[in-house]
Design a protein around this motif. Structure first.
Motif, mmCIF file in Angstrom:
data_model
loop_
_atom_site.group_PDB
_atom_site.id
_atom_site.type_symbol
_atom_site.label_atom_id
_atom_site.label_comp_id
_atom_site.label_asym_id
_atom_site.label_seq_id
_atom_site.Cartn_x
_atom_site.Cartn_y
_atom_site.Cartn_z
ATOM 1 N N TRP A 1 -6.962 29.502 -37.092
ATOM 2 C CA TRP A 1 -5.931 28.787 -36.646
ATOM 3 C C TRP A 1 -5.454 28.066 -37.938
ATOM 4 O O TRP A 1 -6.116 28.802 -39.388
ATOM 5 C CB TRP A 1 -6.648 27.120 -36.588
ATOM 6 C CG TRP A 1 -7.702 25.968 -37.524
ATOM 7 C CD1 TRP A 1 -7.038 25.131 -38.715
ATOM 8 C CD2 TRP A 1 -9.023 26.158 -37.871
ATOM 9 N NE1 TRP A 1 -7.797 25.220 -39.625
ATOM 10 C CE2 TRP A 1 -9.365 25.591 -38.528
ATOM 11 C CE3 TRP A 1 -9.491 27.571 -36.978
ATOM 12 C CZ2 TRP A 1 -10.739 26.197 -39.235
ATOM 13 C CZ3 TRP A 1 -10.934 27.806 -37.579
ATOM 14 C CH2 TRP A 1 -11.257 26.826 -38.449
ATOM 15 N N LEU A 2 -3.897 27.339 -38.372
ATOM 16 C CA LEU A 2 -3.749 27.597 -39.638
ATOM 17 C C LEU A 2 -3.980 25.977 -40.562
ATOM 18 O O LEU A 2 -3.388 25.568 -39.236
ATOM 19 C CB LEU A 2 -2.848 27.830 -39.763
ATOM 20 C CG LEU A 2 -2.021 29.543 -39.575
ATOM 21 C CD1 LEU A 2 -0.035 29.226 -39.577
ATOM 22 C CD2 LEU A 2 -2.131 29.930 -40.288
ATOM 23 N N ASP A 3 -4.539 25.848 -41.505
ATOM 24 C CA ASP A 3 -4.543 24.931 -42.096
ATOM 25 C C ASP A 3 -3.495 24.595 -42.647
ATOM 26 O O ASP A 3 -2.044 24.727 -42.042
ATOM 27 C CB ASP A 3 -5.421 25.110 -43.410
ATOM 28 C CG ASP A 3 -5.705 25.953 -44.167
ATOM 29 O OD1 ASP A 3 -4.081 26.436 -44.424
ATOM 30 O OD2 ASP A 3 -5.709 26.314 -45.161
ATOM 31 N N LYS A 4 -3.518 23.261 -43.376
ATOM 32 C CA LYS A 4 -2.408 22.543 -43.840
ATOM 33 C C LYS A 4 -1.200 23.433 -44.841
ATOM 34 O O LYS A 4 -0.339 23.313 -45.195
ATOM 35 C CB LYS A 4 -2.520 20.866 -44.460
ATOM 36 C CG LYS A 4 -3.438 19.837 -43.684
ATOM 37 C CD LYS A 4 -3.449 18.947 -43.506
ATOM 38 C CE LYS A 4 -3.905 18.139 -43.153
ATOM 39 N NZ LYS A 4 -4.283 16.210 -43.050
ATOM 40 N N GLU A 5 -1.703 23.830 -45.966
ATOM 41 C CA GLU A 5 -1.386 25.190 -46.912
ATOM 42 C C GLU A 5 -1.196 26.202 -45.942
ATOM 43 O O GLU A 5 -0.525 26.697 -46.457
ATOM 44 C CB GLU A 5 -2.204 24.891 -47.810
ATOM 45 C CG GLU A 5 -3.317 24.337 -48.296
ATOM 46 C CD GLU A 5 -3.706 22.927 -47.971
ATOM 47 O OE1 GLU A 5 -4.352 23.586 -47.344
ATOM 48 O OE2 GLU A 5 -3.606 22.015 -47.910
ATOM 49 N N GLY A 6 -1.076 26.096 -44.452
ATOM 50 C CA GLY A 6 0.007 27.605 -43.963
ATOM 51 C C GLY A 6 -1.954 28.793 -44.300
ATOM 52 O O GLY A 6 -0.876 29.897 -43.530
#
Length: 625
Positions: A600-605
């Motif tokens: 998945w992608l975290d909040k920072e991409g």
């Protein structure tokens, strides 16, 4: 019939009168004859005597006694022959027909039969004969007819010319009065605006090749279609009998238009309208016509050359398989009990395939799912070309611009702009072309490929060949039209569920769920989630939501890829080397076999991954079987 007789006598004949008339009578023996109405007799004195035979209409009187049998007569007898006149009474009547529309005069004239004795040659046995002559008389008088008409109350439509036939001496029937018949009204009727057959054969021209896949059209309607129209009854016109009475016409029959499920009546009750897509049906009982729209078309058996393609605006239930080369299109959902092999199944709703999808195209949600994906590129082209048109027009009108530089066309100017302010347009055209090329066969709209060739020629391959501004203006206009067509509201989320998928393309605006062994060399595209319980070997998954795959790739290194949006989570039970996962544009390529991984992608991409615990792997769909 009554007869009345009158008698007219004739004088008797004697031997002395005969002697004068027949001087050689002795040589011929006894005889009798009739001459001028008189009976003459001759015989020898000692006999024998002639015999006279009476006949009907004649009285033979010998010596004062009437004889009805053959009677010998002598010259000494007093013989009288009397003819009988007969009178037959006439008759007449006036009657009114049972419907009261005719008065009929029936007449039989009175007859008087006059009889006369003709001359008869001499004979020993004289058979008397008579000559008859009839005289006729009218059976009624004019006053008698008027009194009868008055007695019967006949006072309308009297044909006075026909009444004068009372003086006729013929036996006949004469209509002497006529009424006016009532004109019946028209029954109401319900006009069905659809075929009562569930499927209608498509007629082929004499010289046309028969496509057995298109041999039938299945009857279906859209919501809002008018199904039936009731035409109201029309009253009749009263008539008049010969007695002046009013004849009331029969009341016209009225039908009731009713609706069942899937249909509604208009406020005036004269029209039935479909409330949903489906198969229209009508039933009739006495004077009630009921119209309904069934949501589902049930096809027992396979979809093959025998059945033809099925195109229906509602739901379709297919009990068997969809065979190679066949097409099933539904305005609702499609359920296939068997497999889909070498066919195309497309539904505005969801598609459920009970068995496998083999070398086929299955689309749930319709074409807009593709168009929505391509919309950004089309918008870029439409807006950019429009802006380029205005820029070229401004440059051509600027005094510092030398028109002589563009004698061979505006190609150099177009190329200059594409290398500067509009450098993004060639890239958009190339991307758009690739997107169209990846569309399943049969899904490309008419004219789209030709538009792509033109725009690629002008923006990518040969911008210098553009001759004038009208070419760019035309491309800008057509790009705007495609943008408008692609911007249609997307269909509702529709899912595809199948057991397994082989060498096929499956597209859904909602979820795709493969519950069997898995997918092989296939393309899966979903607007929402994709769940493959088994393996996914070879091909690509494109999903707008999360992806769950039991086993990704193959030990042989078949190219296998999963592409999702930035908010999606991809979970793989087991991945082989060379398989790759793209989440929000970030790529994770497996350089070794891995078991139980989630990306998945975290909040920072940043792309994040972690192993999933053994219990969760065991809980993956493919391991729950």
């Amino acid at each position: 019939m009554k007869y009345k007789e009158t008698i007219r006598g004739s004088p008797a004949a004697t031997a002395s009168t005969v002697d004068n008339a027949f001087p050689d009578g002795e040589s011929v023996g006894p005889y009798a004859f009739v001459k001028q109405g008189r009976l003459v007799v001759w015989h020898r004195p000692e006999g024998p005597y002639p015999v006279v035979v009476p006949c009907p209409g004649v009285r033979l009187i010998v010596n004062g006694r009437e004889c009805t049998q053959p009677t010998p007569v002598s010259m000494k007898d007093t013989v009288r022959v009397e003819t009988v006149e007969e009178r037959r009474e006439g008759s007449w009547s006036v009657s009114v027909s049972s419907d009261g529309l005719q008065a009929i005069l029936r007449t039989r004239p009175a007859v008087v039969v006059h009889r006369e004795l003709p001359d008869l040659p001499p004979a020993r046995v004289l058979q008397l004969k008579v000559v008859e002559r009839e005289e006729r008389f009218p059976p009624l008088t004019w006053d008698e007819l008027l009194r009868e008409l008055s007695r019967l109350g006949i006072n309308y439509g009297v044909d006075w010319e026909a009444c004068f036939r009372v003086t006729s001496c013929a036996e006949e029937e004469v209509v002497i009065a006529r009424g006016i018949p009532a004109e019946p009204g028209k029954d109401s009727r319900v006009e069905l605006l659809f075929s009562s057959n569930s499927k209608v054969p498509v007629p082929a021209g004499e010289n046309e090749a028969v496509d057995f896949r298109e041999r039938y059209v299945f009857t279906s309607v859209e919501a809002g279609d008018v199904l039936a129209v009731k035409h109201p009854p029309e009253p009749g016109r009263p008539g008049t009998s010969v007695k002046g009475e009013v004849i009331v016409p029969p009341s016209p029959r009225d039908f009731i238009l009713s609706v069942g499920e899937g249909a509604v009546l208009t406020r005036d009750g004269d029209r039935a309208v479909a409330a949903r897509p489906g198969r229209p049906v009508a039933s009739r009982w006495r004077n009630l016509v009921k119209v309904s729209v069934l949501p589902e078309l049930v096809h027992d058996g396979d979809v093959d050359l025998a059945s033809g393609n099925i195109v229906f605006k509602g739901d379709i239930l297919i009990a068997g398989n969809v065979a190679e080369g066949m097409v099933v299109e539904a305005g609702g959902n499609v359920r296939v009990g068997g497999l889909v092999s070498g066919a195309r199944v497309q539904a505005t709703g969801s598609v459920l395939v009970g068995r496998n999808i083999l070398s086929s195209i299955v689309i749930a949600g319709g074409a807009p799912a593709f168009l929505q994906i391509m919309l950004p590129q089309v918008h870029t082209l439409a807006a950019g070309l429009q802006e380029m048109t205005m820029a070229i027009r401004q440059l051509l009108g600027h005094p510092a611009f030398k028109q002589g530089d563009l004698k061979r066309g505006i190609g150099p100017l177009v190329k200059l702009l594409l290398e500067g302010k509009f450098r993004h347009l060639p890239a958009a055209a190339s991307t758009f072309k690739k997107q169209v090329e990846t569309m399943p066969p049969g899904m490309v709209a008419e004219g789209l490929e030709e538009f792509i060739r033109e725009i690629e020629r002008a923006l990518v391959r040969s911008p210098l060949a553009v001759r004038d501004l009208r070419e760019i203006e035309t491309l800008a206009r057509r790009a705007g039209e495609w943008e408008q067509a692609f911007a249609s509201p997307p269909s509702a989320e529709s899912d595809v569920v199948a057991s397994s998928v082989h060498n096929s393309t499956v597209v859904a605006t909602g979820d795709v769920l493969v519950v069997g062994s898995g997918c092989y060399n296939s393309r899966i595209q979903a607007g929402k989630k994709v769940t493959v319980s088994g393996v996914f070997r070879g091909g690509e998954i494109q999903a707008g939501g999360d992806v769950h795959v039991g086993e990704l790739g193959s030990r042989g290194g078949a190219t296998t890829r999963v592409v999702t949006g930035p908010a999606a989570v991809v979970t793989v039970g087991y991945a082989f080397e060379n398989a790759s996962i793209v989440v929000g544009g970030r790529v994770y390529r497996f350089d070794r076999e891995e078991k139980g991984i989630r990306l998945w992608l975290d909040k920072e991409g940043n792309l994040r991954s972690k192993g999933i615990p053994a219990w969760e792997i065991a809980d993956l769909p493919q391991n729950r079987r």
